[in-house]
Design a protein around this motif. Structure first.
Motif, PDB file in Angstrom:
ATOM      1  N   UNK A   1       0.842  -1.206   0.000  1.00 47.65           N
ATOM      2  CA  UNK A   1       0.000   0.000   0.000  1.00 47.65           C
ATOM      3  C   UNK A   1       0.875   1.252   0.000  1.00 47.65           C
ATOM      4  N   UNK A   2       0.467   2.231  -0.739  1.00 50.03           N
ATOM      5  CA  UNK A   2       1.266   3.440  -0.940  1.00 50.03           C
ATOM      6  C   UNK A   2       1.276   4.350   0.288  1.00 50.03           C
ATOM      7  N   UNK A   3       0.217   4.322   1.092  1.00 56.04           N
ATOM      8  CA  UNK A   3       0.106   5.220   2.240  1.00 56.04           C
ATOM      9  C   UNK A   3       1.272   5.127   3.215  1.00 56.04           C
ATOM     10  N   UNK A   4       1.580   3.924   3.745  1.00 53.43           N
ATOM     11  CA  UNK A   4       2.705   3.828   4.676  1.00 53.43           C
ATOM     12  C   UNK A   4       4.047   4.202   4.062  1.00 53.43           C
ATOM     13  N   UNK A   5       4.231   3.881   2.785  1.00 55.92           N
ATOM     14  CA  UNK A   5       5.472   4.247   2.105  1.00 55.92           C
ATOM     15  C   UNK A   5       5.587   5.762   1.971  1.00 55.92           C
ATOM     16  N   UNK A   6       4.494   6.403   1.625  1.00 53.46           N
ATOM     17  CA  UNK A   6       4.489   7.866   1.509  1.00 53.46           C
ATOM     18  C   UNK A   6       4.784   8.508   2.863  1.00 53.46           C
ATOM     19  N   UNK A   7       4.203   7.959   3.927  1.00 53.50           N
ATOM     20  CA  UNK A   7       4.472   8.478   5.272  1.00 53.50           C
ATOM     21  C   UNK A   7       5.950   8.336   5.625  1.00 53.50           C
ATOM     22  N   UNK A   8       6.528   7.190   5.302  1.00 52.30           N
ATOM     23  CA  UNK A   8       7.949   6.953   5.600  1.00 52.30           C
ATOM     24  C   UNK A   8       8.842   7.925   4.846  1.00 52.30           C
ATOM     25  N   UNK A   9       8.561   8.124   3.557  1.00 55.06           N
ATOM     26  CA  UNK A   9       9.357   9.065   2.763  1.00 55.06           C
ATOM     27  C   UNK A   9       9.197  10.479   3.329  1.00 55.06           C
ATOM     28  N   UNK A  10       7.988  10.845   3.702  1.00 59.30           N
ATOM     29  CA  UNK A  10       7.754  12.158   4.293  1.00 59.30           C
ATOM     30  C   UNK A  10       8.500  12.342   5.605  1.00 59.30           C
ATOM     31  N   UNK A  11       8.559  11.292   6.420  1.00 62.95           N
ATOM     32  CA  UNK A  11       9.296  11.374   7.687  1.00 62.95           C
ATOM     33  C   UNK A  11      10.790  11.562   7.453  1.00 62.95           C
TER      34      UNK A  11
END
Length: 144
Positions: free
Chosen positions: A64-74
């Motif tokens: 899922x893209x959501x957790x990956x996007x959150x990780x990149x944002x962090x």
């Protein structure tokens, strides 16, 4: 906000880094460098790692893209804009997303062969670098 199209690249970079310890150890001697060079140049090892990279790539495409996007944002400190956090990475990678893992895996043996050649070159260069370092040390001592 960082565009979502960078996420597939980030994901595959992470996959490559995660698989790197499978063939790379910190060399401590010329024998270790030779062993690593041999391992990188071994066609069976190249195919084994290519298979691992391909399998990881297929799994990443289902992520899922959501957790990956959150990780990149962090990591970047800049939020990543995502329309649908439940979408899979493959949904953002494009219509030929399922081909990406095998295309990357096809290049793994070539990349490992290049690294093996670099190891051979580094071994040949090591004595000259050691001599250079000794000379530099002498120059530094003389100028103090």
């Amino acid at each position: 906000m960082r565009p979502i199209r960078t996420l597939p690249i980030v994901a595959f970079t992470l996959a490559a880094l995660a698989s790197a310890p499978a063939v790379a150890e910190e060399p401590r001697s010329g024998a270790d460098v030779q062993a690593l060079t041999d391992k990188l140049g071994d066609p069976a090892e190249q195919e084994r790692l290519a298979g691992m990279v391909e399998a990881m790539g297929y799994m990443l495409m289902q992520m899922p893209i959501g957790p990956l996007a959150d990780a990149v944002g962090n990591v970047t400190g800049e939020p990543v804009e995502v329309d649908n956090p439940d979408a899979r990475l493959a949904d953002y990678a494009g219509p030929r997303a399922q081909e990406i893992p095998s295309q990357i895996a096809d290049r793994v043996p070539q990349m490992m062969g290049i690294l093996a050649q670099m190891g051979v070159s580094a071994q040949k260069l090591a004595p000259a670098l050691e001599e250079w370092a000794k000379e530099m040390g002498k120059q530094v001592d003389a100028n103090q």
